[in-house]
Enzyme design. Structure first.
Site, PDB file in Angstrom:
ATOM      1  N   CYS A  53       0.570   3.368   8.824  1.00 26.02           N
ATOM      2  CA  CYS A  53       1.478   3.244   7.678  1.00 26.02           C
ATOM      3  C   CYS A  53       2.642   4.231   7.791  1.00 26.02           C
ATOM      4  O   CYS A  53       3.787   3.895   7.455  1.00 26.02           O
ATOM      5  CB  CYS A  53       0.729   3.479   6.375  1.00 26.02           C
ATOM      6  SG  CYS A  53      -0.592   2.293   6.076  1.00 26.02           S
ATOM      7  N   ARG A 130      -1.529  -5.404   5.203  1.00 25.58           N
ATOM      8  CA  ARG A 130      -0.099  -5.281   5.469  1.00 25.58           C
ATOM      9  C   ARG A 130       0.579  -6.627   5.207  1.00 25.58           C
ATOM     10  O   ARG A 130       0.741  -7.448   6.107  1.00 25.58           O
ATOM     11  CB  ARG A 130       0.132  -4.841   6.915  1.00 25.58           C
ATOM     12  CG  ARG A 130      -0.537  -3.540   7.255  1.00 25.58           C
ATOM     13  CD  ARG A 130      -0.226  -3.085   8.680  1.00 25.58           C
ATOM     14  NE  ARG A 130      -1.181  -2.052   9.060  1.00 25.58           N
ATOM     15  CZ  ARG A 130      -1.115  -0.793   8.643  1.00 25.58           C
ATOM     16  NH1 ARG A 130      -0.130  -0.417   7.863  1.00 25.58           N
ATOM     17  NH2 ARG A 130      -2.031   0.082   9.014  1.00 25.58           N
TER      18      ARG A 130
END
EC number: 1.11.1.24
Length: 220
Positions: A53, A130
């Site tokens: 991330c 995601r």
């Protein structure tokens, strides 16, 4: 007695109006309505202070000006708190020298994540996968991407996807595989013999077959 099951939610599909929301973020309260008239890339990440991330936030930041130049806003989201988001983005700036310019929604109650189908129970019961939603200026979902937790996104491809959508809308064309701005674009298949003949007579058209024809593209 077992707990009541979470009510089923119909996930947004391409062509649907994007689910409205109001939420807290690192830039204060945000609403979907705030982005009316602009393109929006809404993207979720599993958790703050995680390796993949972090690299994605750096990658989005590096292309933030390119998105902005095309009238595209960026908006991140995870189920972490505002305090966690602020601490993480400050750490990114301190450690990597990258100042994250876009808001990050704190979806602690998971209301936005559930509305957009960002929670996949077989991947994680609590963390958002995601997901990427490209939303147009009319608040319509135009593209949806899902990635697993252990594979980072190719952010230039997300920018290219928006550019393709904008080109298709502007010029009434389609964009072929591996298209980049300025490349040839495709015309829709003709519906009548007269359209076939007109296409054959048009020197601008690169005709491969009656149904497969391109024309020079224009910059976005």
């Amino acid at each position: 007695m077992t707990a009541a099951a979470e009510p089923a939610t119909r996930l947004p599909l391409i062509g649907d109006r994007a689910p409205g929301f109001e939420a807290e973020s690192t830039h204060g309260p945000v609403r979907l309505a705030d982005y009316a008239g602009r393109w929006l890339v809404l993207f979720s990440h599993p958790a703050d202070f995680t390796p993949v991330c972090t690299t994605e936030f750096v990658a989005f930041t590096e292309l933030a000006e390119e998105f902005a130049a095309r009238g595209v806003a960026l908006l991140g989201i995870s189920v972490d708190s505002v305090h966690s988001h602020l601490a993480w983005t400050r750490a990114i700036e301190d450690r990597l020298g990258v100042r994250v310019p876009f808001p990050v929604i704190a979806d602690v109650g998971t209301h936005v994540s559930r509305a957009y189908g960002m929670l996949h129970p077989n991947a994680s019961a609590t963390a958002a996968v995601r997901a990427v939603f490209v939303i147009d200026p009319e608040s319509v979902v135009r593209a949806i991407l899902y990635y697993p937790m252990n594979a980072g996104r190719m952010v230039p491809e997300i920018l290219r996807l928006v550019e393709a959508l904008q080109t298709a809308d502007r010029d009434g064309v389609s964009c072929p595989a591996n298209w980049r701005p300025g490349d040839d674009v495709l015309l829709g298949a003709p519906r009548t013999q007269a359209e076939v003949e007109a296409r054959q007579a048009d020197e601008r058209v690169k005709l491969v077959d009656w149904y497969l024809a391109g024309v020079p593209g224009r910059p976005v």
